[in-house]
Write an enzyme that holds these catalytic residues in place. Structure first.
Site, short mmCIF file in Angstrom:
data_model
loop_
_atom_site.label_atom_id
_atom_site.label_comp_id
_atom_site.label_asym_id
_atom_site.label_seq_id
_atom_site.Cartn_x
_atom_site.Cartn_y
_atom_site.Cartn_z
N THR A 1 9.54 -10.79 -0.06
CA THR A 1 9.51 -11.63 -0.89
C THR A 1 8.50 -12.45 -1.68
O THR A 1 8.64 -13.11 -2.45
CB THR A 1 10.48 -13.40 -0.59
OG1 THR A 1 10.28 -14.05 0.72
CG2 THR A 1 12.25 -12.06 0.23
N LYS A 2 7.10 -12.01 -0.85
CA LYS A 2 5.73 -13.10 -1.53
C LYS A 2 5.70 -12.38 -2.78
O LYS A 2 5.68 -11.25 -3.58
CB LYS A 2 5.09 -12.49 0.14
CG LYS A 2 4.84 -13.48 1.32
CD LYS A 2 6.00 -14.33 0.61
CE LYS A 2 5.70 -15.96 1.53
NZ LYS A 2 6.54 -15.50 3.03
#
Length: 392
Positions: free
Chosen positions: A189-190
């Site tokens: 999710t970064k």
């Protein structure tokens, strides 16, 4: 409110044909573990953020443990960090046997408060502190000028938790290059991803060497060197009981492509964040998130002014989910968890009022590069609808 319900995921990684090709090429090469791709990824990341050394690892958490260990954090000392973070920041110090002292966040931001840090450093416990660990939450860089001044004044190290902050950049440089070490996350999710993985940036060659050895069982030779150099692969020494924290070439290859696209991702995130800001600022029950210099906009942390709403943050969040909006919470402060409450007496919400208030008011909205304006508009419409329902 739009008549047609949409489903807006909290996050979806931007993966294209170039990433697919890079991974397949590694699979066909016959070398899958840490090798030439990882070395190239380190070089490219080092050049990007202007760090003398960049060392890829299998997670931010592994990188944090390695950096702390290399900088002397152990059972004889302690670190200072914030309770408003993911558990791995503080747990990394505990894995090394160190104590953790917590400083509250600033009243108007999610960043650790330098004044709270200094209170600890000035106390009797301050003599035990080896390092300050600021967390650049949501991509906003902490007040590093003040923190670095404290580090110099009290002779302690600074280890930046940069899980959210690539490619945040300030006048002092990229996040992760200001202190003694910076640890990045490339979780799914970064702001860029290797699926799982991370990077450690450091300035000191001795620290870099220690991390390089400790991330692979304490060996004095890397696997790539053992099998590509003329020296026999079985000739190596173990200098310490190290860890297993290396990043495989399959994941490094994915990261190299994502790194090339980092500026594209950053630009798109800022467009979406600006859309949210321009529309949500019109609502009197919304507090816009902080936007510091070089903000990477990893997360959009929307704060509710609960004095204007006849509902709780959780009520508001559940209704967003029911309308198809993927949301999250960043973060549950660590004093809410059994381990930390049982370990440290006095580690309670009452002693960290800013962290507790932010937690009770904050909802994390969807923010990812390939979102459409229609998705952003739907999220805003849902917020307006719920706000009208509960407005005091």
């Amino acid at each position: 409110m739009n008549a047609v319900k949409m489903n807006v995921p909290f996050f979806k990684a931007s993966i294209g044909s170039e990433e697919e090709k890079a991974v397949i090429d590694v699979m066909r090469s016959g070398w899958l573990t840490t090798g030439s791709q990882a070395l190239a990824f380190e070089k490219e990341f080092s050049e990007k953020v202007h760090s003398p050394f960049a060392l890829c690892v299998n997670s931010n958490t592994s990188g944090m443990i390695l950096a702390m260990e290399a900088l002397g954090v152990n059972r004889e000392n302690a670190v200072i960090t914030t309770p408003y973070t993911f558990v791995s920041t503080a747990a990394s110090a505990r894995h090394l046997g160190a104590d953790v002292f917590f400083a509250d966040i600033e009243k108007d931001s999610y960043s650790i408060d330098p004044n709270s840090i200094e209170k600890i450093l000035k106390s009797p416990d301050g003599k035990k502190v080896k390092a300050i660990v600021p967390v650049h939450i949501a991509g906003n860089v902490c007040n590093m000028n003040a923190i670095m001044n404290l580090a110099e004044k009290y002779n302690v190290k600074v280890i930046e938790d940069c899980a959210h902050s690539f490619p945040s950049k300030t006048q002092s440089g990229y996040a992760g290059t200001i202190g003694d070490a910076g640890i990045f996350s490339f979780y799914a999710t970064k702001t860029m991803t290797t699926a799982e993985g991370g990077m450690v940036t450091v300035k000191d060659s001795a620290v870099a060497k220690r991390i390089t050895q400790m991330r692979l069982h304490g060996m004095d030779r890397t696997t790539w060197d053992r099998y590509t150099s003329p020296k026999a692969s079985w000739e190596y020494d173990i200098i310490a009981p190290g860890y297993k924290a290396n990043l495989p070439d399959i994941l490094a290859a994915l990261g190299r492509v994502q790194l090339k696209r980092a500026e594209e991702f950053d630009r798109k995130r800022k467009i979406h964040a600006a859309y949210y800001n321009s529309n949500l600022k019109k609502l009197d029950f919304i507090k816009l998130p902080p936007d510091s210099e070089g903000n990477a906009w990893h997360l959009y942390l929307m704060r509710l002014d609960l004095s204007k709403l006849k509902c709780s943050r959780d009520d508001f969040a559940r209704e967003l989910q029911q309308m198809g909006v993927g949301i999250s919470m960043h973060f549950i402060p660590l004093f809410n968890f059994s381990y930390w409450k049982n370990l440290y007496h006095g580690f309670t919400p009452e002693n960290f009022p800013n962290a507790q208030q932010h937690y009770l008011e904050t909802i994390t909205l969807p923010l990812w590069p390939d979102m459409t304006e229609e998705m952003c508009a739907y999220v805003v419409d849902c917020i307006k609808t719920i706000g009208e329902k509960y407005h005091g």
